[in-house]
Design a protein around this motif. Structure first.
Motif, PDB file in Angstrom:
ATOM      1  N   TYR A 169       0.854  -1.198   0.000  1.00 47.19           N
ATOM      2  CA  TYR A 169       0.000   0.000   0.000  1.00 47.19           C
ATOM      3  C   TYR A 169       0.887   1.244   0.000  1.00 47.19           C
ATOM      4  CZ  TYR A 169      -3.301  -3.580   1.356  1.00 47.19           C
ATOM      5  OH  TYR A 169      -4.044  -4.731   1.380  1.00 47.19           O
ATOM      6  N   HIS A 170       0.660   2.111  -0.955  1.00 47.31           N
ATOM      7  CA  HIS A 170       1.442   3.347  -1.045  1.00 47.31           C
ATOM      8  C   HIS A 170       1.030   4.297   0.073  1.00 47.31           C
ATOM      9  CE1 HIS A 170       3.171   2.281  -4.899  1.00 47.31           C
ATOM     10  NE2 HIS A 170       1.958   1.962  -5.345  1.00 47.31           N
ATOM     11  N   PHE A 171       2.022   4.772   0.817  1.00 46.50           N
ATOM     12  CA  PHE A 171       1.741   5.705   1.913  1.00 46.50           C
ATOM     13  C   PHE A 171       2.826   6.789   1.947  1.00 46.50           C
ATOM     14  CE2 PHE A 171       1.485   6.901   6.516  1.00 46.50           C
ATOM     15  CZ  PHE A 171       0.176   7.339   6.506  1.00 46.50           C
ATOM     16  N   PRO A 172       2.821   7.672   0.943  1.00 51.94           N
ATOM     17  CA  PRO A 172       3.829   8.745   0.900  1.00 51.94           C
ATOM     18  C   PRO A 172       3.620   9.727   2.040  1.00 51.94           C
ATOM     19  CG  PRO A 172       2.110   9.152  -0.714  1.00 51.94           C
ATOM     20  CD  PRO A 172       1.846   7.771  -0.164  1.00 51.94           C
ATOM     21  N   LEU A 173       4.721  10.287   2.513  1.00 51.58           N
ATOM     22  CA  LEU A 173       4.678  11.261   3.608  1.00 51.58           C
ATOM     23  C   LEU A 173       5.006  12.634   3.025  1.00 51.58           C
ATOM     24  CD1 LEU A 173       6.689   9.139   6.213  1.00 51.58           C
ATOM     25  CD2 LEU A 173       4.195   9.347   6.009  1.00 51.58           C
ATOM     26  N   ASN A 244      -6.005   6.725  -3.669  1.00 55.28           N
ATOM     27  CA  ASN A 244      -6.986   7.093  -2.644  1.00 55.28           C
ATOM     28  C   ASN A 244      -7.423   5.879  -1.837  1.00 55.28           C
ATOM     29  OD1 ASN A 244      -6.981   9.834  -3.245  1.00 55.28           O
ATOM     30  ND2 ASN A 244      -8.599   9.636  -4.776  1.00 55.28           N
ATOM     31  N   SER A 245      -7.533   4.736  -2.482  1.00 55.51           N
ATOM     32  CA  SER A 245      -7.886   3.506  -1.781  1.00 55.51           C
ATOM     33  C   SER A 245      -6.812   3.162  -0.758  1.00 55.51           C
ATOM     34  CB  SER A 245      -8.049   2.354  -2.777  1.00 55.51           C
ATOM     35  OG  SER A 245      -8.231   1.127  -2.087  1.00 55.51           O
ATOM     36  N   ASP A 246      -5.551   3.242  -1.172  1.00 61.25           N
ATOM     37  CA  ASP A 246      -4.440   2.946  -0.255  1.00 61.25           C
ATOM     38  C   ASP A 246      -4.454   3.888   0.949  1.00 61.25           C
ATOM     39  OD1 ASP A 246      -3.742   1.054  -2.075  1.00 61.25           O
ATOM     40  OD2 ASP A 246      -1.747   1.864  -2.529  1.00 61.25           O
ATOM     41  N   LEU A 247      -4.658   5.170   0.678  1.00 61.54           N
ATOM     42  CA  LEU A 247      -4.639   6.163   1.756  1.00 61.54           C
ATOM     43  C   LEU A 247      -5.840   5.990   2.693  1.00 61.54           C
ATOM     44  CD1 LEU A 247      -3.469   9.351  -0.190  1.00 61.54           C
ATOM     45  CD2 LEU A 247      -2.096   7.816   1.240  1.00 61.54           C
ATOM     46  N   ASN A 248      -6.987   5.645   2.133  1.00 62.56           N
ATOM     47  CA  ASN A 248      -8.171   5.426   2.970  1.00 62.56           C
ATOM     48  C   ASN A 248      -7.997   4.212   3.870  1.00 62.56           C
ATOM     49  OD1 ASN A 248      -9.643   7.624   2.027  1.00 62.56           O
ATOM     50  ND2 ASN A 248     -10.556   6.457   0.346  1.00 62.56           N
ATOM     51  N   ALA A 250      -5.128   3.059   4.923  1.00 66.78           N
ATOM     52  CA  ALA A 250      -4.155   3.470   5.927  1.00 66.78           C
ATOM     53  C   ALA A 250      -4.822   4.277   7.039  1.00 66.78           C
ATOM     54  CB  ALA A 250      -3.037   4.294   5.283  1.00 66.78           C
ATOM     55  N   ASN A 251      -5.731   5.171   6.645  1.00 70.45           N
ATOM     56  CA  ASN A 251      -6.442   5.983   7.628  1.00 70.45           C
ATOM     57  C   ASN A 251      -7.318   5.108   8.527  1.00 70.45           C
ATOM     58  OD1 ASN A 251      -7.571   8.601   8.714  1.00 70.45           O
ATOM     59  ND2 ASN A 251      -9.431   7.753   7.819  1.00 70.45           N
ATOM     60  N   ASN A 252      -8.008   4.141   7.930  1.00 69.35           N
ATOM     61  CA  ASN A 252      -8.875   3.257   8.705  1.00 69.35           C
ATOM     62  C   ASN A 252      -8.098   2.414   9.699  1.00 69.35           C
ATOM     63  OD1 ASN A 252     -11.156   4.180   7.382  1.00 69.35           O
ATOM     64  ND2 ASN A 252     -11.138   2.552   5.854  1.00 69.35           N
ATOM     65  N   LEU A 253      -6.849   2.125   9.366  1.00 72.36           N
ATOM     66  CA  LEU A 253      -6.011   1.303  10.239  1.00 72.36           C
ATOM     67  C   LEU A 253      -5.110   2.144  11.144  1.00 72.36           C
ATOM     68  CD1 LEU A 253      -5.067  -1.393   7.592  1.00 72.36           C
ATOM     69  CD2 LEU A 253      -6.533  -1.716   9.586  1.00 72.36           C
ATOM     70  N   MET A 254      -5.289   3.461  11.078  1.00 75.18           N
ATOM     71  CA  MET A 254      -4.520   4.397  11.901  1.00 75.18           C
ATOM     72  C   MET A 254      -3.016   4.299  11.648  1.00 75.18           C
ATOM     73  SD  MET A 254      -6.712   4.208  15.471  1.00 75.18           S
ATOM     74  CE  MET A 254      -6.080   5.789  16.080  1.00 75.18           C
ATOM     75  N   VAL A 255      -2.665   4.060  10.397  1.00 80.90           N
ATOM     76  CA  VAL A 255      -1.249   4.037  10.022  1.00 80.90           C
ATOM     77  C   VAL A 255      -0.738   5.472  10.022  1.00 80.90           C
ATOM     78  CG1 VAL A 255       0.391   3.557   8.153  1.00 80.90           C
ATOM     79  CG2 VAL A 255      -1.489   1.956   8.637  1.00 80.90           C
ATOM     80  N   ASN A 256       0.370   5.726  10.700  1.00 84.45           N
ATOM     81  CA  ASN A 256       0.899   7.095  10.744  1.00 84.45           C
ATOM     82  C   ASN A 256       2.407   7.171  10.550  1.00 84.45           C
ATOM     83  OD1 ASN A 256       1.860   6.217  13.223  1.00 84.45           O
ATOM     84  ND2 ASN A 256       0.197   7.182  14.376  1.00 84.45           N
ATOM     85  N   GLY A 257       3.028   6.062  10.208  1.00 82.74           N
ATOM     86  CA  GLY A 257       4.465   6.068   9.976  1.00 82.74           C
ATOM     87  C   GLY A 257       4.850   4.976   9.000  1.00 82.74           C
ATOM     88  N   THR A 258       6.084   5.045   8.503  1.00 88.27           N
ATOM     89  CA  THR A 258       6.544   4.030   7.553  1.00 88.27           C
ATOM     90  C   THR A 258       7.898   3.472   7.981  1.00 88.27           C
ATOM     91  OG1 THR A 258       7.583   5.747   6.187  1.00 88.27           O
ATOM     92  CG2 THR A 258       5.342   5.096   5.624  1.00 88.27           C
TER      93      THR A 258
END
Length: 278
Positions: A169-173, A244-248, A250-258
């Motif tokens: 899942y792409h999660f750019p900061l 947007n799917s990846d980011l959503n 991540a948000n639902n799972l409370m991902v905040n770091g990589t």
């Protein structure tokens, strides 16, 4: 501190008691009442999405709460969506609990479960969907630790497709690596054009993480991938839906770091559980 927490902090300090035998409805009503005391909030929805009984603290439970609000802005208003963790023992509600012996926040031990619906075929990069273990990776390709760790982890697991299904899942900061935002769009665009092993190659792209010029970012990407991705390709509906799917998720799972990793539906704080599979 997030915008939502800043907006709500004053209201939450006004009261911190609930009636005994706390239910999800009790938590929702209490938080909504507290939050509504903030004049900057125009519209508000509060929903307990998951309740987790704490094993280390008898009588306490953690509540994963989704907050959807419309708040006042300098020009008009803005929508804010955020997940929060609250704790209650039926008499008291608190935004955090600290282990006296270790000084560690118990929030560190609470995480939403990785639901089956999040394992999407477009995120499966290696392995069989029915493999013995499912591993989900959220990563920023320009994160220094990710660049060193993620390719090694993927290469180790991809050798055994029957044991590991690897979902990426792409999660750019953007605040740390603005170039990563366009870089991951280019990666999705390349995959849609049929390019293989794009995720692994993505970690070898040489570009300044602070770069914001899309042409320079794409030049570096295309040089590595031997592709011809254009700025227009990044704007396609399919690319944006994937990102947007990846980011959503991540948000639902409370991902905040990589990198953030889940192993068999549970958050893997060690990021090393895959190494213990025989």
């Amino acid at each position: 501190m997030s915008l939502m927490l800043k907006l709500l902090a004053t209201a939450l300090l006004l009261s911190n008691f609930l009636q005994a035998s706390t239910s999800n409805e009790d938590v929702e009503k209490f938080l909504k009442k507290s939050f509504e005391g903030n004049p900057n909030i125009i519209k508000l929805s509060v929903k307990v999405e998951q309740t987790i009984v704490l094993e280390k603290v008898k009588g306490w439970s953690a509540y994963i709460v989704g907050v959807d609000a419309t708040v006042k802005a300098k020009q008009g208003s803005r929508d804010v969506k955020q997940k929060m963790i609250w704790f209650s023992n039926g008499d008291t509600i608190s935004p955090d609990l600290i282990d006296v012996k270790t000084g560690i926040s118990l929030k560190e031990s609470v995480s939403p479960s990785f639901e089956l619906k999040y394992y999407k075929k477009e995120n499966l990069i290696y392995g069989n969907a029915d493999a013995e273990h499912r591993v989900a990776i959220f990563s920023d390709p320009l994160c220094p630790f990710c660049r060193n760790f993620v390719p090694k982890a993927i290469n180790t697991m991809k050798k055994d497709p029957k044991k590991f299904a690897i979902y990426y899942y792409h999660f750019p900061l953007p605040s740390l690596h603005p170039a990563a935002v366009e870089l991951v769009k280019a990666a999705v665009a390349a995959e849609l054009q049929g390019e293989k092993d794009v995720v692994l190659k993505l970690y070898t792209v040489e570009v300044d993480s602070r770069e914001k010029d899309i042409n320079k970012i794409l030049a570096a990407f295309n040089k590595t991938m031997k592709t011809n991705i254009t700025p227009e390709d990044l704007k396609s509906k399919a690319v944006m839906e994937h990102i947007n799917s990846d980011l959503n998720i991540a948000n639902n799972l409370m991902v905040n770091g990589t990198p953030t990793m889940f192993f068999d539906d549970k958050l893997d704080k060690t990021k090393r559980k895959f190494e213990k599979v025989k």
